[in-house]
Design a protein around this motif. Structure first.
Motif, short mmCIF file in Angstrom:
data_model
loop_
_atom_site.label_atom_id
_atom_site.label_comp_id
_atom_site.label_asym_id
_atom_site.label_seq_id
_atom_site.Cartn_x
_atom_site.Cartn_y
_atom_site.Cartn_z
N LEU A 60 0.87 -1.18 0.00
CA LEU A 60 0.00 0.00 0.00
C LEU A 60 0.90 1.23 0.00
N GLY A 61 0.78 2.05 -1.02
CA GLY A 61 1.64 3.23 -1.13
C GLY A 61 3.11 2.87 -1.12
N GLY A 62 3.44 1.70 -1.61
CA GLY A 62 4.83 1.25 -1.68
C GLY A 62 5.31 0.51 -0.44
N PHE A 63 4.48 0.40 0.57
CA PHE A 63 4.89 -0.29 1.80
C PHE A 63 4.21 -1.66 1.91
N HIS A 64 5.01 -2.66 2.22
CA HIS A 64 4.49 -4.02 2.35
C HIS A 64 3.54 -4.09 3.54
N ILE A 65 2.41 -4.76 3.36
CA ILE A 65 1.35 -4.75 4.39
C ILE A 65 1.77 -5.39 5.72
N GLU A 66 2.72 -6.31 5.68
CA GLU A 66 3.14 -6.94 6.94
C GLU A 66 4.55 -6.54 7.35
N GLU A 68 6.20 -3.93 6.55
CA GLU A 68 6.22 -2.50 6.90
C GLU A 68 4.81 -2.08 7.33
N GLY A 69 4.23 -2.92 8.18
CA GLY A 69 2.83 -2.79 8.56
C GLY A 69 2.44 -1.42 9.11
N LEU A 70 3.22 -0.88 10.05
CA LEU A 70 2.85 0.39 10.67
C LEU A 70 2.89 1.54 9.65
N LYS A 71 3.88 1.49 8.74
CA LYS A 71 3.98 2.54 7.70
C LYS A 71 2.82 2.41 6.72
N ALA A 72 2.50 1.16 6.36
CA ALA A 72 1.40 0.93 5.42
C ALA A 72 0.07 1.41 6.03
N LYS A 73 -0.09 1.17 7.35
CA LYS A 73 -1.35 1.53 8.00
C LYS A 73 -1.60 3.03 8.07
N GLN B 89 -6.82 -2.48 15.34
CA GLN B 89 -5.98 -3.35 14.52
C GLN B 89 -5.56 -2.68 13.21
N ALA B 90 -6.46 -1.85 12.67
CA ALA B 90 -6.17 -1.21 11.39
C ALA B 90 -5.38 0.09 11.56
#
Lengths: 278, 244
Positions: A60-66, A68-73, B89-90
């Protein structure tokens, strides 16, 4: 903005997602259309970190969902199918807690909350408890909450389910406005008209697989321009035509009752999967 | 840090909305225990103190346990009924921030219930040494343990029924056997050996000793701290398990 490669999710022997590949461009409104159980919500839950993937990757937006989870979120806002607001808190408090979760300063929160509440016409209700709001107001509030931290991506999981037609139209207008401001929107729905009205592109999802992806117009034109629902040997059948002239010719041969109408995405879905969406 | 504050603030806003009901419900049990046991066993002396003086520190230990543990119910309601847990969580919220916020909320409820018990005690003319740091430290450790256990368990259970079962089989027996209503050393040796492993036994002992102004047994505090840290990190680990 959203990239998914070979995404799979299994619950025991049940394959909820069976190898999803797609790419959603920045600013696009992408609709995920499919019947209940097709895997729409599972995809959103994996992308937003609520559910673990079994295989595959997504960014998401270039960040891996797991990884780089916090950055993606930080890059997305999420509107779930259920109204997951704190019923015992006020409208303002719900938005304020969300802003804090995303690390917004007090000044930023105040400015953005006032702005969003004006935007969704709830500024006069900011001190009301959420449980005192109507269903439509709650839905608008969940969308406003997801937008408080100015996300680049907005996930909407069946955002108008259970709402009446007038409120649904109002939510659609709100979604369109959000997209016009540059937000990428990933929408799941099983309402045909919702996908037709809102989406730049639509993916047909069936049994955890993407059947096809295209613009609503292209998908419908593949099927035809006109449809005639007619009785044939006691059964309802639908015939598709590229021109009105062809349809009229068919009608002249009809002995039983029929309905002439424009082709919609439901027809395209039915033709490709043999199933109805809704 | 802002995520931790958000989680804690949310719980406190809800507590504030429910404060009247909460204070009333927190008052009922200790009041009943003080009336029923306090009057019924009024003449009994334990360790040189009246039974009411023995009971109040026990109720403090028990209530700080049960009220801290009760945060699990709120988490479960937020998770299974309102789906608010998905909002956490999100969000870009670390597991440690989430657990810290919920544990502190559980501890806050525990301290509120302790305050209520001490006030009830005053009505029954029980006033012990509540100014000792050791007294409040023991309560903090007791509530820290059970709030951490509550958060971890709330992440593992699949329904409200699972939660209720744990309370029935673990928390309620511990409340009655952990030195709340009678001294553990009056039980058979085998029972004492089992009860030694329960955190409430050590919490009751520490809270009672400090309330009496007796010398502090640091081993109880150390043990409670170790159990608390283990449960806290266990809870952090369990947050990941809450995902499908």
């Amino acid at each position: 903005m959203i990239r998914i490669e070979g995404l799979k999710k299994s619950y025991g022997a049940i394959k909820a997602l069976d190898g999803i590949d797609l790419h959603v461009a920045a600013g696009e409104l992408f609709a995920y259309l499919g019947p209940n159980g097709a895997g729409k919500t599972t995809t959103i839950r994996i992308l937003t970190g609520l559910t673990r993937r079994s295989a595959g990757d997504a960014w998401l937006g270039g960040f891996h969902i797991e990884k780089e989870g916090l950055k993606a979120k930080k890059r997305f806002g999420l509107v779930m199918q259920s109204i997951n607001l704190d019923q015992e808190l006020t409208v303002w408090e719900n938005l304020d807690i969300h802003g804090r979760l995303f690390g917004m300063s007090a000044g930023e929160r105040k400015k953005k909350i006032d702005q969003m509440l004006s935007y969704i016409d709830l500024i006069d209700r900011k001190t009301a408890l959420v449980k005192q709001l109507s269903g439509g107001m709650k839905r608008r509030l969940t969308i406003a909450r997801a937008m408080i931290h100015s996300p680049e991506i907005l996930f909407l999981d069946e955002p108008t389910v259970g709402l009446d037609a007038a409120i649904r139209r109002r939510i659609w207008a709100l979604i369109k406005e959000i997209q016009e401001e540059g937000t990428t929107i990933f929408l799941t729905t099983h309402y045909i008209e919702e996908a037709e009205f809102l989406a730049d592109r639509v993916a047909f999802l069936d049994e955890g697989r993407i059947v096809t992806i295209d613009t609503p117009q292209a998908l419908m034109s593949r099927t035809g321009a006109w449809a005639i629902d007619h009785m044939d040997a006691g059964k309802m059948k639908t015939q598709y035509f590229q021109t009105r002239q062809e349809a009229d010719t068919f009608i002249t041969r009809q002995k039983e009752s029929y309905t002439l109408r424009r082709v919609n995405l439901e027809d395209s879905f039915l033709l490709l999967t043999g199933k109805k969406v809704g | 840090m802002s995520g931790f504050i958000a989680v804690y603030l949310r719980e406190m806003l809800i507590l504030r909305r429910r404060i009247r009901r909460q204070v009333l419900s927190m008052s009922v049990s200790p009041l009943l225990y003080m009336i029923a046991f306090g009057y019924a066993m009024g003449g009994i002396k334990i360790e040189g103190h009246s039974y009411r003086e023995f009971l109040i520190p026990g109720l403090v230990a028990m209530s700080s346990m049960t009220q801290a543990f009760a945060i699990a119910v709120d988490i479960n309601v937020a998770r299974f009924y309102w789906h608010i847990f998905e909002e956490f969580q999100a969000a870009p919220l670390s597991n440690i921030a989430y657990v810290s916020g919920e544990v502190l909320a559980g501890m806050t409820r525990a301290f509120l219930s302790v305050a209520i018990i001490l006030v009830i005690g005053l009505f029954f003319r029980v006033c012990l040494n509540y100014s000792a740091v050791a007294f409040w430290l023991a309560i903090a450790l007791d509530s820290f343990i059970f709030a951490s256990l509550a958060v971890g368990l709330a992440m593992l259970v699949k329904s409200h029924a699972d939660q209720a079962m744990f309370t029935s089989f673990v928390i309620t027996p511990m409340a009655f056997l952990g030195g709340t209503f009678f001294p553990v050393d009056r039980l058979p040796v085998w029972a004492q050996k089992i009860l030694f492993f329960l955190p409430l036994t050590h919490a009751s002992k520490a809270i009672r000793a400090s309330a009496y102004g007796h010398p502090v047994d640091y081993s109880s505090y150390l043990l409670l701290a170790i159990i608390g840290v283990v449960f806290f990190f266990g809870a952090i680990h369990c947050v990941n398990r809450a995902r499908d």
